[in-house]
Design a protein around this motif. Structure first.
Motif, PDB file in Angstrom:
ATOM      1  N   ASP A  29       0.802  -1.226   0.000  1.00 17.79           N
ATOM      2  CA  ASP A  29       0.000   0.000   0.000  1.00 17.79           C
ATOM      3  C   ASP A  29       0.831   1.271   0.000  1.00 17.79           C
ATOM      4  OD1 ASP A  29      -2.305  -1.546   0.069  1.00 17.79           O
ATOM      5  OD2 ASP A  29      -2.363  -1.550   2.266  1.00 17.79           O
ATOM      6  N   ASP A  30       2.056   1.192   0.522  1.00 21.50           N
ATOM      7  CA  ASP A  30       2.897   2.374   0.664  1.00 21.50           C
ATOM      8  C   ASP A  30       4.359   2.031   0.360  1.00 21.50           C
ATOM      9  OD1 ASP A  30       4.150   4.734   1.307  1.00 21.50           O
ATOM     10  OD2 ASP A  30       3.597   4.703   3.426  1.00 21.50           O
ATOM     11  N   PRO A  31       4.809   2.276  -0.868  1.00 17.41           N
ATOM     12  CA  PRO A  31       6.191   1.934  -1.237  1.00 17.41           C
ATOM     13  C   PRO A  31       7.243   2.736  -0.476  1.00 17.41           C
ATOM     14  CG  PRO A  31       5.028   2.942  -3.088  1.00 17.41           C
ATOM     15  CD  PRO A  31       4.048   2.812  -1.975  1.00 17.41           C
ATOM     16  N   ASP A  32       6.845   3.803   0.221  1.00 11.45           N
ATOM     17  CA  ASP A  32       7.786   4.604   0.988  1.00 11.45           C
ATOM     18  C   ASP A  32       7.761   4.282   2.484  1.00 11.45           C
ATOM     19  OD1 ASP A  32       8.751   5.972  -1.234  1.00 11.45           O
ATOM     20  OD2 ASP A  32       7.159   7.465  -1.119  1.00 11.45           O
ATOM     21  N   ALA A  33       7.020   3.248   2.878  1.00 12.96           N
ATOM     22  CA  ALA A  33       6.909   2.893   4.296  1.00 12.96           C
ATOM     23  C   ALA A  33       8.237   2.351   4.819  1.00 12.96           C
ATOM     24  CB  ALA A  33       5.816   1.852   4.484  1.00 12.96           C
ATOM     25  N   ASP A  34       8.456   2.505   6.125  1.00 12.94           N
ATOM     26  CA  ASP A  34       9.642   1.961   6.784  1.00 12.94           C
ATOM     27  C   ASP A  34       9.408   0.479   7.057  1.00 12.94           C
ATOM     28  OD1 ASP A  34      11.033   4.322   6.755  1.00 12.94           O
ATOM     29  OD2 ASP A  34      10.376   4.933   8.745  1.00 12.94           O
ATOM     30  N   ALA A  35       9.466  -0.303   5.999  1.00 14.78           N
ATOM     31  CA  ALA A  35       9.189  -1.734   6.105  1.00 14.78           C
ATOM     32  C   ALA A  35       9.793  -2.453   4.910  1.00 14.78           C
ATOM     33  CB  ALA A  35       7.685  -1.964   6.158  1.00 14.78           C
TER      34      ALA A  35
END
Length: 73
Positions: A29-35
């Motif tokens: 859902d979020d390619p910029d997430a810290d994961a």
């Protein structure tokens, strides 16, 4: 905030589940997430203070509801 892992480190990191698939930065859902997300099973592993937490107990399974745990209540 997007994670910034060394490219060589990202190449050798793999999902700790039995399939040992490569990981990719971000979440579906979020390619910029810290994961980091497993390319095979879809588990999402958090990155805390720049350190990937590759523990199955800490991973968010793709079948888990958003940030909640089903306890039957």
């Amino acid at each position: 905030m997007a994670i910034t892992l060394d490219a060589q480190l990202l190449e050798i990191l793999a999902c700790p589940s039995p399939d040992h698939a490569p990981l990719r930065p971000g979440t579906p859902d979020d390619p910029d997430a810290d994961a980091l997300t497993c390319t095979e099973c879809g588990r999402v592993y958090p990155v805390r203070d720049g350190i990937p937490v590759l523990l199955l107990d800490e991973a968010i399974s793709p079948t888990d509801p958003d940030d909640s745990h089903a306890d039957g209540a």
